[in-house]
Design a protein around this motif. Sequence first.
Motif, PDB file in Angstrom:
ATOM      1  N   ARG A 273       0.827  -1.202   0.000  1.00  0.00           N
ATOM      2  CA  ARG A 273       0.000   0.000   0.000  1.00  0.00           C
ATOM      3  C   ARG A 273       0.867   1.261   0.000  1.00  0.00           C
ATOM      4  N   ILE A 274       0.504   2.217  -0.808  1.00  0.00           N
ATOM      5  CA  ILE A 274       1.179   3.518  -0.850  1.00  0.00           C
ATOM      6  C   ILE A 274       0.296   4.535  -0.133  1.00  0.00           C
ATOM      7  N   VAL A 275       0.892   5.260   0.813  1.00  0.00           N
ATOM      8  CA  VAL A 275       0.125   6.175   1.651  1.00  0.00           C
ATOM      9  C   VAL A 275       0.436   7.616   1.244  1.00  0.00           C
ATOM     10  N   PRO A 276      -0.543   8.349   0.759  1.00  0.00           N
ATOM     11  CA  PRO A 276      -0.299   9.740   0.365  1.00  0.00           C
ATOM     12  C   PRO A 276      -0.011  10.620   1.575  1.00  0.00           C
ATOM     13  N   GLY A 277       0.846  11.619   1.372  1.00  0.00           N
ATOM     14  CA  GLY A 277       1.120  12.597   2.418  1.00  0.00           C
ATOM     15  C   GLY A 277       1.982  12.105   3.549  1.00  0.00           C
ATOM     16  N   VAL A 278       2.638  10.958   3.374  1.00  0.00           N
ATOM     17  CA  VAL A 278       3.438  10.366   4.449  1.00  0.00           C
ATOM     18  C   VAL A 278       4.896  10.289   4.027  1.00  0.00           C
ATOM     19  N   GLY A 279       5.787  10.681   4.958  1.00  0.00           N
ATOM     20  CA  GLY A 279       7.218  10.586   4.734  1.00  0.00           C
ATOM     21  C   GLY A 279       7.778   9.301   5.306  1.00  0.00           C
ATOM     22  N   HIS A 280       8.959   9.369   5.922  1.00  0.00           N
ATOM     23  CA  HIS A 280       9.690   8.162   6.305  1.00  0.00           C
ATOM     24  C   HIS A 280       9.256   7.579   7.647  1.00  0.00           C
ATOM     25  N   ASP A 281       8.651   8.382   8.507  1.00  0.00           N
ATOM     26  CA  ASP A 281       8.282   7.924   9.851  1.00  0.00           C
ATOM     27  C   ASP A 281       6.781   7.645   9.902  1.00  0.00           C
ATOM     28  N   MET A 282       6.350   6.645   9.153  1.00  0.00           N
ATOM     29  CA  MET A 282       4.928   6.416   8.965  1.00  0.00           C
ATOM     30  C   MET A 282       4.139   6.241  10.261  1.00  0.00           C
ATOM     31  N   PRO A 283       4.599   5.437  11.239  1.00  0.00           N
ATOM     32  CA  PRO A 283       3.757   5.261  12.425  1.00  0.00           C
ATOM     33  C   PRO A 283       3.492   6.546  13.186  1.00  0.00           C
ATOM     34  N   GLN A 284       4.402   7.517  13.081  1.00  0.00           N
ATOM     35  CA  GLN A 284       4.185   8.788  13.765  1.00  0.00           C
ATOM     36  C   GLN A 284       3.376   9.758  12.907  1.00  0.00           C
ATOM     37  N   GLU A 285       3.501   9.617  11.593  1.00  0.00           N
ATOM     38  CA  GLU A 285       2.798  10.515  10.685  1.00  0.00           C
ATOM     39  C   GLU A 285       1.378  10.044  10.368  1.00  0.00           C
ATOM     40  N   ALA A 286       1.178   8.740  10.358  1.00  0.00           N
ATOM     41  CA  ALA A 286      -0.146   8.177  10.045  1.00  0.00           C
ATOM     42  C   ALA A 286      -0.439   7.021  10.995  1.00  0.00           C
ATOM     43  N   PRO A 287      -0.546   7.316  12.299  1.00  0.00           N
ATOM     44  CA  PRO A 287      -0.679   6.235  13.281  1.00  0.00           C
ATOM     45  C   PRO A 287      -1.929   5.389  13.109  1.00  0.00           C
ATOM     46  N   GLU A 288      -3.022   6.019  12.678  1.00  0.00           N
ATOM     47  CA  GLU A 288      -4.265   5.261  12.549  1.00  0.00           C
ATOM     48  C   GLU A 288      -4.166   4.209  11.444  1.00  0.00           C
ATOM     49  N   ILE A 289      -3.475   4.550  10.354  1.00  0.00           N
ATOM     50  CA  ILE A 289      -3.327   3.607   9.240  1.00  0.00           C
ATOM     51  C   ILE A 289      -2.369   2.486   9.628  1.00  0.00           C
ATOM     52  N   PHE A 290      -1.283   2.850  10.302  1.00  0.00           N
ATOM     53  CA  PHE A 290      -0.305   1.852  10.724  1.00  0.00           C
ATOM     54  C   PHE A 290      -0.936   0.889  11.724  1.00  0.00           C
ATOM     55  N   ALA A 291      -1.637   1.425  12.711  1.00  0.00           N
ATOM     56  CA  ALA A 291      -2.270   0.583  13.721  1.00  0.00           C
ATOM     57  C   ALA A 291      -3.309  -0.338  13.094  1.00  0.00           C
ATOM     58  N   ALA A 292      -4.069   0.175  12.143  1.00  0.00           N
ATOM     59  CA  ALA A 292      -5.089  -0.646  11.491  1.00  0.00           C
ATOM     60  C   ALA A 292      -4.467  -1.820  10.745  1.00  0.00           C
ATOM     61  N   ALA A 293      -3.313  -1.603  10.137  1.00  0.00           N
ATOM     62  CA  ALA A 293      -2.637  -2.695   9.427  1.00  0.00           C
ATOM     63  C   ALA A 293      -2.173  -3.774  10.402  1.00  0.00           C
ATOM     64  N   VAL A 294      -1.625  -3.346  11.540  1.00  0.00           N
ATOM     65  CA  VAL A 294      -1.202  -4.315  12.554  1.00  0.00           C
ATOM     66  C   VAL A 294      -2.392  -5.137  13.027  1.00  0.00           C
ATOM     67  N   LEU A 295      -3.506  -4.470  13.305  1.00  0.00           N
ATOM     68  CA  LEU A 295      -4.702  -5.173  13.777  1.00  0.00           C
ATOM     69  C   LEU A 295      -5.260  -6.106  12.708  1.00  0.00           C
ATOM     70  N   GLU A 296      -5.122  -5.732  11.468  1.00  0.00           N
ATOM     71  CA  GLU A 296      -5.563  -6.603  10.379  1.00  0.00           C
ATOM     72  C   GLU A 296      -4.839  -7.942  10.429  1.00  0.00           C
ATOM     73  N   LEU A 297      -3.540  -7.895  10.682  1.00  0.00           N
ATOM     74  CA  LEU A 297      -2.751  -9.128  10.755  1.00  0.00           C
ATOM     75  C   LEU A 297      -3.015  -9.882  12.055  1.00  0.00           C
ATOM     76  N   VAL A 298      -3.201  -9.140  13.163  1.00  0.00           N
ATOM     77  CA  VAL A 298      -3.529  -9.796  14.435  1.00  0.00           C
ATOM     78  C   VAL A 298      -4.825 -10.600  14.287  1.00  0.00           C
ATOM     79  N   ARG A 299      -5.823 -10.006  13.681  1.00  0.00           N
ATOM     80  CA  ARG A 299      -7.117 -10.672  13.526  1.00  0.00           C
ATOM     81  C   ARG A 299      -7.024 -11.835  12.544  1.00  0.00           C
ATOM     82  N   ALA A 300      -6.215 -11.667  11.498  1.00  0.00           N
ATOM     83  CA  ALA A 300      -6.034 -12.766  10.540  1.00  0.00           C
ATOM     84  C   ALA A 300      -5.341 -13.936  11.205  1.00  0.00           C
ATOM     85  N   GLN A 301      -4.368 -13.638  12.058  1.00  0.00           N
ATOM     86  CA  GLN A 301      -3.672 -14.698  12.784  1.00  0.00           C
ATOM     87  C   GLN A 301      -4.639 -15.444  13.707  1.00  0.00           C
TER      88      GLN A 301
END
Length: 306
Positions: A273-301
């Motif tokens: 996934r490519i995230v618009p408006g985000v630089g190199h420190d994604m979890p700090q710049e887009a925490p909601e998107i990063f957290a959602a991806a982690v939860l997606e994998l947690v739930r899949a597991q």
Amino acid sequence: MGSLHPLQSTRAGVLDVAWYGCGPADGPPVFLMHGFPYDIHAYAEVAPRLAQAGCRVIVPYLRGFGATRFLHADTPRSGEQAALGADLLALMDALQVPRAVLAGYDWGGRAACVVAALWPERCGGLVSYNGYNIQDIARAIEPDTPLQESRYWYQYYFHGERGRAGLAKNRRALCRLLWELWSPTWRFDDTTFERSAAAFDNDDFVDVVIHSYRHRYGLVPGDPAYAAIEARLALQPAIAVPTITFDGADDGVYGPRPTEAHAHRFTGPRSHRIVPGVGHDMPQEAPEIFAAAVLELVRAQAASSS
């Protein structure tokens, strides 16, 4: 904007690792790994989101950062990729976490990729910013495009003793410049930077950073203790665990790349996934998107094991 505290401390491998934890002790474990030149506060807004969703969240300081310390004075202050991966694995062992979702960017993403590739039974899912983050040291001498080479100026600076002296003398100013260059659309304030910059006062910070940027180009030897791991990484092992990879559209280190750029390195299920408006420190710049991806994998597991 709060700090991640209190910290806990655990002896793991060659380190006394300082880490922040939150969430229920019996929740699905997640390790959040920071990069250079950042610290655990990259996850200041990601960690509580995951804890509220029921995850056991562990956010360690890497070697050379914050309150993490080497146990012995004679241990090489290596910053090589094998050491970062071994540190993460040792912390999982010390905390008696047999399997976890691993997430990270920059150096922390590299540690997560190393564990996912070499010890897939320990990784229930991987979130990796900038895709396949294992270095191909044998090909490091091959030149990139002139534009990309210009972005690596700090790496070449660290190859010489002038760069070592510059990092030691101007670590805050240099690291802040990298924040600005790498995340040109992120408007962070002085308080945000200083909260993380305290982690660079670690006595081993300069040695670990300099070794990292010299070792990845084959300019210095690695720690013999990690030679076997480095040999396995030299084969560029595939990652077979379920993976979500990200690139930021405004990343000042690596521009966004298409899915096929690293496709052959991922042999399991992977979403890029490519995230618009985000630089190199994604979890700090887009925490909601990063957290959602982690939860997606947690739930899949959880779904796959039920």
